[in-house]
Design a protein around this motif. Structure first.
Motif, PDB file in Angstrom:
ATOM      1  N   TYR A 138       0.792  -1.269   0.102  1.00  0.00           N
ATOM      2  CA  TYR A 138       0.063  -0.045  -0.074  1.00  0.00           C
ATOM      3  C   TYR A 138       0.888   1.171   0.032  1.00  0.00           C
ATOM      4  O   TYR A 138       0.583   2.241  -0.780  1.00  0.00           O
ATOM      5  N   PHE A 139       1.804   1.141   0.773  1.00  0.00           N
ATOM      6  CA  PHE A 139       2.763   2.265   0.921  1.00  0.00           C
ATOM      7  C   PHE A 139       3.509   2.497  -0.436  1.00  0.00           C
ATOM      8  O   PHE A 139       3.373   3.795  -1.014  1.00  0.00           O
ATOM      9  N   ASP A 140       4.119   1.705  -0.972  1.00  0.00           N
ATOM     10  CA  ASP A 140       4.566   1.668  -2.287  1.00  0.00           C
ATOM     11  C   ASP A 140       3.353   2.398  -3.420  1.00  0.00           C
ATOM     12  O   ASP A 140       3.795   2.950  -4.160  1.00  0.00           O
ATOM     13  N   ALA A 141       2.406   1.796  -3.437  1.00  0.00           N
ATOM     14  CA  ALA A 141       1.246   1.952  -4.433  1.00  0.00           C
ATOM     15  C   ALA A 141       0.586   3.538  -4.281  1.00  0.00           C
ATOM     16  O   ALA A 141       0.586   4.337  -5.233  1.00  0.00           O
ATOM     17  N   LEU A 142       0.654   3.751  -2.847  1.00  0.00           N
ATOM     18  CA  LEU A 142       0.096   5.165  -2.859  1.00  0.00           C
ATOM     19  C   LEU A 142       1.408   6.168  -3.340  1.00  0.00           C
ATOM     20  O   LEU A 142       0.972   7.343  -3.647  1.00  0.00           O
ATOM     21  N   SER A 143       2.481   5.744  -2.714  1.00  0.00           N
ATOM     22  CA  SER A 143       3.783   6.711  -3.362  1.00  0.00           C
ATOM     23  C   SER A 143       3.815   6.812  -4.675  1.00  0.00           C
ATOM     24  O   SER A 143       4.055   8.076  -5.147  1.00  0.00           O
ATOM     25  N   HIS A 144       3.745   5.807  -5.581  1.00  0.00           N
ATOM     26  CA  HIS A 144       3.615   5.732  -6.904  1.00  0.00           C
ATOM     27  C   HIS A 144       2.353   6.469  -7.669  1.00  0.00           C
ATOM     28  O   HIS A 144       2.619   7.289  -8.409  1.00  0.00           O
ATOM     29  N   ALA A 145       1.078   6.154  -6.788  1.00  0.00           N
ATOM     30  CA  ALA A 145       0.187   7.002  -7.476  1.00  0.00           C
ATOM     31  C   ALA A 145       0.401   8.491  -7.239  1.00  0.00           C
ATOM     32  O   ALA A 145      -0.180   9.196  -8.073  1.00  0.00           O
ATOM     33  N   ALA A 146       0.667   8.981  -6.123  1.00  0.00           N
ATOM     34  CA  ALA A 146       1.102  10.374  -5.757  1.00  0.00           C
ATOM     35  C   ALA A 146       2.161  10.721  -6.929  1.00  0.00           C
ATOM     36  O   ALA A 146       2.208  11.891  -7.275  1.00  0.00           O
ATOM     37  N   THR A 147       3.193  10.060  -6.981  1.00  0.00           N
ATOM     38  CA  THR A 147       4.280  10.522  -8.097  1.00  0.00           C
ATOM     39  C   THR A 147       3.573  10.637  -9.444  1.00  0.00           C
ATOM     40  O   THR A 147       3.874  11.453 -10.223  1.00  0.00           O
ATOM     41  N   MET A 148       2.871   9.618  -9.863  1.00  0.00           N
ATOM     42  CA  MET A 148       2.016   9.708 -11.134  1.00  0.00           C
ATOM     43  C   MET A 148       1.020  10.903 -11.274  1.00  0.00           C
ATOM     44  O   MET A 148       0.836  11.741 -12.373  1.00  0.00           O
ATOM     45  N   ILE A 149       0.339  11.243 -10.138  1.00  0.00           N
ATOM     46  CA  ILE A 149      -0.630  12.146 -10.237  1.00  0.00           C
ATOM     47  C   ILE A 149       0.249  13.499 -10.427  1.00  0.00           C
ATOM     48  O   ILE A 149      -0.271  14.493 -10.918  1.00  0.00           O
ATOM     49  N   LEU A 150       1.220  13.735  -9.729  1.00  0.00           N
ATOM     50  CA  LEU A 150       1.956  14.806  -9.519  1.00  0.00           C
ATOM     51  C   LEU A 150       2.625  15.077 -11.237  1.00  0.00           C
ATOM     52  O   LEU A 150       2.901  16.205 -11.453  1.00  0.00           O
ATOM     53  N   SER A 151       3.069  14.148 -11.898  1.00  0.00           N
ATOM     54  CA  SER A 151       3.392  14.237 -13.131  1.00  0.00           C
ATOM     55  C   SER A 151       2.521  14.622 -14.099  1.00  0.00           C
ATOM     56  O   SER A 151       2.987  15.127 -15.184  1.00  0.00           O
ATOM     57  N   LEU A 152       1.257  14.715 -13.715  1.00  0.00           N
ATOM     58  CA  LEU A 152       0.223  15.087 -14.769  1.00  0.00           C
ATOM     59  C   LEU A 152       0.129  16.453 -14.865  1.00  0.00           C
ATOM     60  O   LEU A 152       0.495  17.042 -16.052  1.00  0.00           O
ATOM     61  N   PRO A 153       0.516  17.476 -14.133  1.00  0.00           N
ATOM     62  CA  PRO A 153       0.583  18.825 -14.232  1.00  0.00           C
ATOM     63  C   PRO A 153       2.054  19.124 -14.747  1.00  0.00           C
ATOM     64  O   PRO A 153       2.076  20.192 -15.445  1.00  0.00           O
ATOM     65  N   LEU A 154       3.160  18.331 -14.409  1.00  0.00           N
ATOM     66  CA  LEU A 154       4.199  18.480 -14.810  1.00  0.00           C
ATOM     67  C   LEU A 154       4.663  18.310 -16.178  1.00  0.00           C
ATOM     68  O   LEU A 154       5.746  18.440 -16.751  1.00  0.00           O
ATOM     69  N   SER A 155       3.782  17.306 -16.790  1.00  0.00           N
ATOM     70  CA  SER A 155       3.855  17.143 -18.288  1.00  0.00           C
ATOM     71  C   SER A 155       4.344  18.173 -19.058  1.00  0.00           C
ATOM     72  O   SER A 155       3.532  19.387 -18.821  1.00  0.00           O
ATOM     73  N   THR A 156       5.054  18.124 -20.196  1.00  0.00           N
ATOM     74  CA  THR A 156       5.499  19.195 -20.949  1.00  0.00           C
ATOM     75  C   THR A 156       4.158  19.545 -21.855  1.00  0.00           C
ATOM     76  O   THR A 156       4.494  20.727 -22.364  1.00  0.00           O
ATOM     77  N   GLU A 157       3.394  18.729 -21.962  1.00  0.00           N
ATOM     78  CA  GLU A 157       2.289  19.190 -22.729  1.00  0.00           C
ATOM     79  C   GLU A 157       1.299  20.196 -21.885  1.00  0.00           C
ATOM     80  O   GLU A 157       0.612  20.778 -22.741  1.00  0.00           O
ATOM     81  N   VAL A 158       1.421  20.336 -20.923  1.00  0.00           N
ATOM     82  CA  VAL A 158       0.474  21.086 -20.145  1.00  0.00           C
ATOM     83  C   VAL A 158       1.307  22.616 -19.812  1.00  0.00           C
ATOM     84  O   VAL A 158       2.433  22.553 -19.344  1.00  0.00           O
ATOM     85  N   ARG A 159       0.903  23.514 -20.432  1.00  0.00           N
ATOM     86  CA  ARG A 159       1.704  24.603 -20.665  1.00  0.00           C
ATOM     87  C   ARG A 159       1.092  25.651 -19.732  1.00  0.00           C
ATOM     88  O   ARG A 159       1.727  26.464 -18.988  1.00  0.00           O
ATOM     89  N   ARG A 160      -0.365  25.731 -19.709  1.00  0.00           N
ATOM     90  CA  ARG A 160      -0.990  26.624 -18.458  1.00  0.00           C
ATOM     91  C   ARG A 160      -1.854  25.791 -17.830  1.00  0.00           C
ATOM     92  O   ARG A 160      -2.552  24.877 -18.016  1.00  0.00           O
ATOM     93  N   ILE A 161      -1.990  26.367 -16.456  1.00  0.00           N
ATOM     94  CA  ILE A 161      -2.958  25.823 -15.439  1.00  0.00           C
ATOM     95  C   ILE A 161      -3.613  26.904 -14.923  1.00  0.00           C
ATOM     96  O   ILE A 161      -3.038  27.876 -14.344  1.00  0.00           O
ATOM     97  N   ASN A 162      -5.053  27.016 -15.004  1.00  0.00           N
ATOM     98  CA  ASN A 162      -5.847  27.869 -14.248  1.00  0.00           C
ATOM     99  C   ASN A 162      -6.392  27.557 -13.051  1.00  0.00           C
ATOM    100  O   ASN A 162      -6.124  26.340 -12.652  1.00  0.00           O
ATOM    101  N   PRO A 163      -6.869  28.455 -12.048  1.00  0.00           N
ATOM    102  CA  PRO A 163      -7.511  28.098 -10.850  1.00  0.00           C
ATOM    103  C   PRO A 163      -8.405  26.833 -10.957  1.00  0.00           C
ATOM    104  O   PRO A 163      -8.356  26.113  -9.921  1.00  0.00           O
ATOM    105  N   ASN A 164      -9.104  26.810 -12.051  1.00  0.00           N
ATOM    106  CA  ASN A 164     -10.151  25.879 -12.023  1.00  0.00           C
ATOM    107  C   ASN A 164      -9.539  24.379 -12.197  1.00  0.00           C
ATOM    108  O   ASN A 164      -9.863  23.302 -11.746  1.00  0.00           O
ATOM    109  N   GLY A 165      -8.364  24.442 -12.948  1.00  0.00           N
ATOM    110  CA  GLY A 165      -7.690  23.218 -13.276  1.00  0.00           C
ATOM    111  C   GLY A 165      -6.986  22.547 -11.852  1.00  0.00           C
ATOM    112  O   GLY A 165      -6.996  21.374 -11.590  1.00  0.00           O
TER     113      GLY A 165
END
Length: 769
Positions: A646-673
């Motif tokens: 569970y610890f590893d799964a949650l850590s991995h999930a958090a990392t993957m979720i964090l990678s979403l806004p860090l993706s190079t394809e995401v250039r701008r993020i507004n408050p709603n996002g």
């Protein structure tokens, strides 16, 4: 020398005596000897002349007297005439008697001569009779020798022949029959020797025919000794350390008297051998007999050994017959050596024994390729062990056979390992890799008894049906492991002089089986994409590790006294322990892969014109997935492993979720996002809180602080180290500025949003605006 007395004077004196005889009887008694003497001396006429002269003298005297007395003379004349007349008659009678005497004398001489002749013949007859009697006695003794020989009294015949030769023949050496009998003595002795050798060969043939049965009786007697020793060991456990043929066992078994060579089943009479040996000794042929006997026994040994044996017949009958025959032959040899040491030496007997042992070992070795079943090999070992123990009791060296048992054990260990390897592989390959269901108490007890498993609950608290954490393969493998151990040590029962080899081979073989046939196959199955199967493999590896740890002290306790003391360490224990990590990694991979797939479905509108009211679908699916595997697939895992996953799964999930806004394809993020991402993170945090483990929430700290940073009114605080460490200490120093650069605090209209999206797509595909 001539006589000094005149014969005439003797005749005159004799005539006077005759005439003066007082009576007629006396007259004749005097007259007859005189006539005989005169006849012998040829003086018959002289005697007659003397008688006539005497008569004339008497007549003259009578005439003279008569002249003086006429009357008287006349009377005297008359008387004289009368006397003369009688004398003339008497003279005639004397002449007749003389003639008769002469005739009788001649006959007497003839008879005497005949008597002398008959006495010579009689003496010759007596001498011939005695010679014939002596020869008949010798002939009778010679016939008695043959009669004794026909009655099989060979030694008596030999003694009679010696007596005949040394005593009786010397008494008749002058006769030709003595020469004839003397010439026949060597032939008779040869006949006696051949007769006893014929009996001996018949005896040897019978011995060869009964050798196998004799060996069978010896084997049975050894089995009885084994049984008695086991009974004594059960009554007195201290006696269990003393095997068959030990001094303690031999002393304890002294009361059980049993003669292998003379019992109700078999009797071996050595009389023909003793007689033959005795006679050849008496004949002075003991060396030749010893050589002939040794050659005969060697030939019989060759006839006893077959050209081949089979080891796969029922109850190893062919091998038993071979070893029983060898045992019977060797027992007779040892008994012969003890009874007749001048005939069979220890060197001769041991030479035959070594030859038979080597031949038997060669025959068995050639036939070993037929044996593919360990149980059959165990029966073969049992027959050989019985043979060894039987021959040890007769003081035969068995080192070669003990060494062969070691080779037999190597074959046995190989067959056991091969069979159990196949069993383990079949068990592993056919397992369903599901927790094992138990429906009844007796099934539960059986599984617990054969498995190295300590239940979490007392037996009384178990409710059926229930499910055990491991799959069915684990108790089946445990059963095979126990059987493997037992069958290994079965080989040491009764007789095996290399217990340390068993201990070492068992450890090595068990290690290889567990490592290669169980652990390796389980690891190969980790390539499965089915998480439940991987989890079950991990649980099974956990229990196999426990089983190995339990086996180590058992192996140490089961080792013989001859083995090196100390603990036993199985390398398979580390194999299972190490591959548990491999299984855990594989679980991490599958869970993380699933998390990646779920997060990969996230569709965030980073420039959303409106706020999202519900968490994203992927987040709901993700939490549902984590909840499901926790309560179903991962339920059987130990708590520490589940928490780690569970610890590893949650850590991995958090990392993957964090990678979403860090993706190079995401250039701008507004408050709603940002708000949509914050809502999903909050949903995930609330799910983690329901797990009741505060440590798990630490995996979300970076994600939460990053969302806080993106929603902060004064983002410049991040660049202040003191404030950053206080409020955003888990935020990555490189990721923070990237996200802040993407943030925009304004929400664009839908038209502008469409323009921005078009520009983004144009730039992705290299189009000019």
């Amino acid at each position: 020398m001539p006589s000094v007395i005149d014969p005439r004077m003797e005749l005159d004196y004799a005539v006077q005596q005759i005439v003066q005889a007082p009576s007629d009887n006396e007259y004749f008694n005097q007259l007859l000897p005189a006539i005989k003497d005169a006849s012998k001396g040829g003086q018959s006429h002289q005697l007659l002349r003397s008688l006539t002269q005497y008569s004339a003298n008497r007549e003259s005297e009578i005439e003279r007297i008569c002249n003086t007395n006429h009357q008287g003379f006349v009377s005297s004349v008359n008387q004289l005439l009368h006397v003369r007349e009688g004398t003339i008659g008497l003279t005639s009678e004397i002449l007749a008697l003389n003639h008769s005497i002469q005739s009788s004398t001649e006959k007497l001489a003839e008879q005497k001569k005949a008597l002398v002749d008959s006495r010579g013949v009689r003496q010759n007859i007596d001498e011939a009779t005695q010679a014939l009697r002596d020869c008949l006695d010798v002939l009778r003794l010679a016939n008695q020798v043959h009669d004794l020989l026909s009655r099989k009294s060979r030694y008596s015949a030999l003694r009679a022949l010696d007596e005949l030769q040394s005593v009786h023949l010397k008494e008749i050496t002058q006769y030709k029959i003595a020469e004839m009998i003397q010439k026949s003595v060597p032939a008779t002795k040869k006949l006696i020797a051949e007769a006893v050798m014929t009996d001996l060969n018949t005896w040897l043939f019978r011995i060869r025919e009964t050798s196998q049965f004799l060996g069978e009786v010896a084997f049975y007697h050894t089995e009885q000794r084994r049984t008695r020793q086991k009974d004594r060991a059960e009554a007195l456990p201290d006696l269990s350390n003393f095997k068959l043929n030990f001094a303690i066992e031999l002393v304890s078994d002294e009361t059980e008297e049993f003669d292998i060579l003379d019992n109700e089943d078999v009797q071996v009479d050595f009389t023909p051998l003793f007689e033959c040996l005795h006679i050849h000794n008496a004949l002075g042929q003991i060396d030749r007999f010893r050589a002939e006997y040794a050659a005969t026994r060697k030939q019989q040994k060759e006839l006893l050994m077959p050209s081949s044996v089979t080891l796969i017949d029922a109850e190893s009958a062919s091998l038993s017959e071979l070893l029983e025959g060898i045992a019977g032959f060797a027992i007779v040899e040892k008994a012969t050596m003890k009874k007749t040491p001048e005939l069979r030496s220890a060197v001769d007997v041991d030479e035959l024994w070594d030859s038979m042992c080597q031949t038997a070992i060669t025959l068995i070795s050639k036939a070993l390729h037929e044996v593919t079943n360990a149980e059959v090999l165990l029966k073969i070992k049992g027959v050989i062990a019985l043979f060894i123990q039987t021959m040890e009791s007769w003081s035969y060296p068995v080192a070669a056979l003990d060494a062969f048992l070691l080779k037999l054990f190597e074959k046995y260990a190989e067959l056991l390992k091969r069979r159990f390897s196949d069993d383990f592989q079949e068990i592993v390959s056919t397992d369903d890799y599901m927790p094992m269901p138990i429906s009844k108490l007796d099934e539960y007890d059986k599984v617990v008894n054969v498995s190295w498993y300590t239940p979490d609950k007392p037996r009384e608290d178990i409710r059926f049906p229930c499910v055990l954490p491991f799959s069915q393969m684990y108790p089946l493998c445990c059963i095979d492991i126990r059987n493997f151990l037992n069958q290994f040590y079965f080989f040491s029962d009764d007789h095996f002089q290399h217990p340390r080899v068993i201990d070492e081979t068992l450890k090595t073989s068990l290690d290889e089986l567990l490592s290669e046939s169980v652990c390796r196959l389980l690891v190969e199955r980790l390539n499965s994409q089915y998480l439940g199967q991987i989890v079950q493999i991990l649980i099974n590896l956990e229990h196999f590790e426990i089983a190995c740890r339990e086996l180590e002290p058992l192996l140490a306790a089961a080792r013989s006294n001859a083995s090196v003391e100390g603990s036993v360490s199985l390398s398979a224990t580390e194999e299972f322990r190490g591959n548990k990590k491999t299984a855990e990694k594989r679980i991490f991979e599958l869970v993380n892969s699933k998390i990646d797939d779920l997060i990969g479905t996230a569709e965030y509108d980073w420039m959303a014109p409106t706020l999202e009211k519900e968490p994203s679908n992927y987040m709901q699916t993700l939490t549902r997935y984590l909840s499901n595997i926790m309560n179903s697939v991962l339920l059987g895992l130990p708590t520490e492993i589940k928490e780690l996953i569970y610890f590893d799964a949650l850590s991995h999930a958090a990392t993957m979720i964090l990678s979403l806004p860090l993706s190079t394809e995401v250039r701008r993020i507004n408050p709603n996002g940002v708000a949509a991402l914050a809502k999903d993170v909050q949903y995930l945090t609330e799910f983690v809180d329901t797990l009741g483990n505060p440590i798990l929430r630490e995996n979300l700290d970076e994600l939460q602080q990053t969302i806080m940073l993106m929603q902060a009114e004064n983002s410049d605080e991040f660049y202040d180290i003191a404030t950053r460490n206080k409020k955003y200490g888990r935020v990555d120093a490189m990721n923070g500025p990237i996200l802040l650069e993407k943030l925009t605090h304004t929400v664009q209209s839908p038209a502008l949003l469409k323009t921005d999206k078009f520009q983004a797509l144009s730039s992705r595909f290299g189009m000019k605006s």
